[in-house]
Motif scaffolding. Structure first.
Motif, short mmCIF file in Angstrom:
data_model
loop_
_atom_site.label_atom_id
_atom_site.label_comp_id
_atom_site.label_asym_id
_atom_site.label_seq_id
_atom_site.Cartn_x
_atom_site.Cartn_y
_atom_site.Cartn_z
N ILE A 1 0.88 -1.17 0.00
CA ILE A 1 0.00 0.00 0.00
C ILE A 1 0.91 1.22 0.00
O ILE A 1 1.59 1.50 0.98
N ARG A 2 0.96 1.94 -1.10
CA ARG A 2 1.94 3.00 -1.28
C ARG A 2 1.45 4.29 -0.63
O ARG A 2 0.32 4.72 -0.82
N ALA A 3 2.33 4.89 0.14
CA ALA A 3 2.02 6.15 0.82
C ALA A 3 3.29 6.97 0.94
O ALA A 3 4.40 6.42 0.94
N LEU A 4 3.17 8.29 1.02
CA LEU A 4 4.33 9.14 1.20
C LEU A 4 4.24 9.85 2.54
O LEU A 4 3.15 10.09 3.07
N VAL A 5 5.39 10.15 3.11
CA VAL A 5 5.47 10.85 4.38
C VAL A 5 5.83 12.30 4.12
O VAL A 5 6.78 12.59 3.39
N LEU A 6 5.05 13.20 4.69
CA LEU A 6 5.37 14.62 4.60
C LEU A 6 6.12 14.99 5.87
O LEU A 6 5.52 15.28 6.91
N ASN A 7 7.43 14.97 5.77
CA ASN A 7 8.31 15.10 6.94
C ASN A 7 8.92 16.49 6.98
O ASN A 7 9.53 16.94 6.00
N SER A 8 8.80 17.16 8.11
CA SER A 8 9.33 18.52 8.25
C SER A 8 10.85 18.56 8.20
O SER A 8 11.44 19.61 8.03
N GLU A 9 11.52 17.40 8.34
CA GLU A 9 12.98 17.36 8.28
C GLU A 9 13.51 17.41 6.85
O GLU A 9 14.68 17.71 6.63
N LEU A 10 12.66 17.11 5.88
CA LEU A 10 13.09 17.10 4.49
C LEU A 10 13.20 18.52 3.96
O LEU A 10 12.56 19.44 4.49
N PRO A 11 13.99 18.76 2.91
CA PRO A 11 14.12 20.10 2.35
C PRO A 11 12.77 20.63 1.89
O PRO A 11 11.88 19.88 1.50
N ALA A 12 12.62 21.95 1.95
CA ALA A 12 11.34 22.58 1.60
C ALA A 12 10.92 22.26 0.18
O ALA A 12 9.74 22.03 -0.10
N ASN A 13 11.90 22.25 -0.76
CA ASN A 13 11.54 21.97 -2.15
C ASN A 13 11.04 20.54 -2.31
O ASN A 13 10.15 20.27 -3.14
N ALA A 14 11.55 19.61 -1.50
CA ALA A 14 11.06 18.23 -1.56
C ALA A 14 9.64 18.14 -1.04
O ALA A 14 8.79 17.44 -1.59
N ARG A 15 9.35 18.87 0.04
CA ARG A 15 7.99 18.87 0.57
C ARG A 15 7.02 19.51 -0.41
O ARG A 15 5.91 19.01 -0.62
N CYS A 16 7.44 20.62 -1.02
CA CYS A 16 6.57 21.28 -2.00
C CYS A 16 6.31 20.37 -3.19
O CYS A 16 5.18 20.31 -3.70
N HIS A 17 7.36 19.67 -3.64
CA HIS A 17 7.19 18.75 -4.76
C HIS A 17 6.22 17.63 -4.40
O HIS A 17 5.36 17.25 -5.20
N ALA A 18 6.33 17.13 -3.17
CA ALA A 18 5.44 16.06 -2.73
C ALA A 18 3.99 16.53 -2.70
O ALA A 18 3.08 15.83 -3.17
N VAL A 19 3.75 17.73 -2.16
CA VAL A 19 2.39 18.26 -2.09
C VAL A 19 1.84 18.51 -3.49
O VAL A 19 0.68 18.19 -3.80
N ASN A 20 2.66 19.08 -4.37
CA ASN A 20 2.21 19.36 -5.73
C ASN A 20 1.87 18.07 -6.48
O ASN A 20 0.88 18.01 -7.23
N GLU A 21 2.69 17.05 -6.29
CA GLU A 21 2.43 15.77 -6.95
C GLU A 21 1.16 15.12 -6.39
O GLU A 21 0.37 14.52 -7.12
N TYR A 22 0.96 15.28 -5.11
CA TYR A 22 -0.27 14.75 -4.49
C TYR A 22 -1.49 15.48 -5.05
O TYR A 22 -2.50 14.86 -5.40
N ASN A 23 -1.40 16.79 -5.16
CA ASN A 23 -2.51 17.57 -5.71
C ASN A 23 -2.76 17.23 -7.17
O ASN A 23 -3.89 17.29 -7.65
N ARG A 24 -1.68 16.87 -7.88
CA ARG A 24 -1.81 16.51 -9.29
C ARG A 24 -2.43 15.13 -9.48
O ARG A 24 -2.91 14.79 -10.56
N GLY A 25 -2.44 14.32 -8.42
CA GLY A 25 -3.03 12.99 -8.49
C GLY A 25 -2.03 11.87 -8.62
O GLY A 25 -2.42 10.72 -8.86
N ALA A 26 -0.73 12.16 -8.45
CA ALA A 26 0.28 11.11 -8.58
C ALA A 26 0.24 10.15 -7.39
O ALA A 26 0.60 8.98 -7.53
#
Length: 543
Positions: free
Chosen positions: A282-307
């Motif tokens: 069951i695939r899931a991603l973690v939105l971790n505050s320790e990761l770089p901001a651009n990585a978090r933004c990319h994760a949120v944008n991809e989630y919003n895009r439906g990836a």
């Protein structure tokens, strides 16, 4: 509060055609209630204090009149100048504001220039951009103050609009000193201001005294959350191990459909849950505050895009002790408190794996779904220790919705005893995730994000197939994989759910006895098998 028939539409607000075209492209049919009230006031040069629930369109309510005022002034100005500053408490929220601003200026992008100072750009490059006096500057208080001290920004004669977004977080995240320095030393004597917040805390009222002058307060009479006809609340009574078993069962039997955000109270629990779900593919991603901001933004944008369909996030703000500065626990860059501010789109379900530690956190978590005209669900797992907090939330919601006369958080009719075989599988997988495995997973993801740097961007553009390497929901492969866990045996699926489309089942294999080779049988050749003696794998008991 429902909008009346005589409410204003965008085309009745005297907005520029270029703004109206951008709004139409975004698919916004009519303004939200806060947009309808705030846009005319800001255009009329009023200071405003905007308080409205998450997802009500507060950001656009401020950006639309700012764009309109800049377009109006462009016809008479002879030189480029910075007219507006928008401050947010985190990089992620700055990126979000930048995205909305990009969408709203798509038809006038050659005329209106803006810069996001939290973007991953070298200081020298930002200095060059600032020397051209962009119309709008987006930044965190710490970042813009740094440039002001270096004299890269001078707005004492040009600033017209000053906006503090998520104002209640600016003080709680430790930006009080930076804001005071900016307000006292680097801004002109007169300018128009706007404070935008989801709550009117004591800190916001303190800011109001400092920033606003003769302000109009827009505290709309609307519930903190969408009505129960749009947002449904459920709870399931379960302890820690049962929570994992129920979550696994709900996903594997496709009883949860659509995009989900799973909230826990600690980052370690995020990774424990991800490693648990990885074992069942069951695939899931973690939105971790320790990761770089651009990585978090990319994760949120991809989630919003439906990836991706599932995000696991922590609401760490609730863990800060009263009176303790959140900034002392985390770096300025941190976006902890994921339940606040971040623009998750088209979320169908919010799952509280850990019940929130206060009422406001529940409100903000639930506000991630049922945004706009979409429907949503909030499912909370509640242990014995968490029941008191659920009762407090129930009391608060009942008073908001129905004057305390009805139950809002309904009990989900889930019977774990009907899917007992799932519980055994889930318990084995849950205990397989040790503290060392969690530590290794966190370290591995940070190392992976370092490798997925901007330097590889050109390579991935030329080799799109290799983009799969940087999927945020990829298995961490910390726990030894067991292929059989990804399939659901047919015999453990409840009869009532056997016809659900999407459940991948595997029928039980029947035992087939093997024939023993008989060396006395001369008719056997070429390793042929003789079925005169059968070995069932067990010796007969002597009587």
């Amino acid at each position: 509060m429902e909008k009346k028939d005589n409410s204003l539409n965008f085309h009745q607000m005297e907005l520029d055609d270029r703004i109206l075209k951008a709004i139409a492209k975004l698919g916004w049919i009519s303004p939200t209630l806060i947009q309808e009230k705030a846009i005319p006031l800001i255009l009329d040069k009023k200071d405003v204090l905007i308080q409205a629930r998450t997802g009500s369109g507060k950001t656009a309510a401020v950006l639309i009149p700012i764009i309109q005022k800049i377009l109006n002034s462009k016809s008479s100005l002879t030189e480029q100048r910075t007219s507006a500053i928008i401050l947010s408490p985190s990089k992620l929220l700055c990126h979000q504001t930048n995205k909305v601003l990009t969408d709203l200026t798509i038809k006038c992008s050659k005329i209106i220039k803006f810069v996001n100072l939290t973007a991953k750009t070298q200081t020298a490059a930002q200095k060059h951009i600032l020397s051209q006096n962009p119309d709008i500057i987006i930044a965190t208080p710490a970042r813009i103050l740094s440039h002001m001290k270096q004299k890269n920004i001078n707005v004492k004669e040009s600033l017209e609009m000053f906006v503090l977004d998520e104002a209640d977080l600016l003080f709680s995240l430790g930006f009080k000193d930076e804001l005071k320095d900016i307000l006292e030393n680097y801004l002109p004597n007169t300018y128009q201001s706007a404070l935008v917040s989801a709550t009117l805390s004591d800190e916001v009222m303190d800011l109001k005294k400092i920033v606003l002058h003769n302000a109009v307060t827009l505290k709309l009479e609307e519930p903190e959350l969408p009505p129960i006809t749009q947002l449904t609340h459920y709870h399931i009574l379960a302890e820690e191990q049962e929570k994992a078993a129920i979550l696994f069962t709900l996903f594997k039997l496709f009883l949860i459909k659509g995009k989900c955000i799973i909230f826990v109270n600690k980052v370690d629990k995020c990774y424990k849950l991800k490693l648990f779900l990885d074992q069942f593919k069951i695939r899931a991603l973690v939105l971790n505050s320790e990761l770089p901001a651009n990585a978090r933004c990319h994760a949120v944008n991809e989630y919003n895009r439906g990836a991706y369909d599932i995000i696991i996030a922590s609401d760490e703000k609730t863990l800060v002790k009263p009176g303790e500065s959140a900034k002392s626990k985390v770096k300025d860059d941190s976006d902890y408190g994921v339940s606040r501010g971040i623009d998750f789109r088209c979320v169908s379900n919010v799952i509280n794996f850990d019940f929130p530690l206060d009422v406001n956190s529940y409100i903000h978590r639930a506000g991630r779904t049922a945004r706009g005209n979409n429907e949503g669900n909030v499912l909370s797992f509640v242990s014995c220790k968490e029941q008191n907090m659920m009762e407090a939330v129930e009391e608060h919601l009942a008073a908001s919705y129905t004057n305390g006369n009805s139950q809002i958080i309904r009990r989900h009719e889930f019977k774990l005893e009907d899917v007992e075989p799932f519980k055994y599988r889930a318990n084995d997988a849950w205990f397989a995730v040790t503290k060392n495995a969690i530590k290794e997973a966190r370290l591995k993801e940070i190392k992976k994000e370092i490798c997925n740097s901007e330097k590889l961007k050109t390579f991935f553009e030329n080799c799109p197939r290799e983009m799969q390497v940087i999927r945020h929901d990829a298995p961490l492969n910390i726990i030894r994989g067991q292929e059989h866990l990804s399939e659901v045996p047919d015999y453990i699926v409840p009869k009532a759910l056997k016809n659900i489309v999407g459940i991948v089942t595997k029928k039980r294999k029947h035992f087939t006895p093997k024939a023993k080779f008989n060396p006395k049988n001369k008719s056997q050749t070429n390793n042929a098998l003789s079925f005169d003696k059968i070995d069932y794998g067990k010796k007969r008991r002597k009587i």
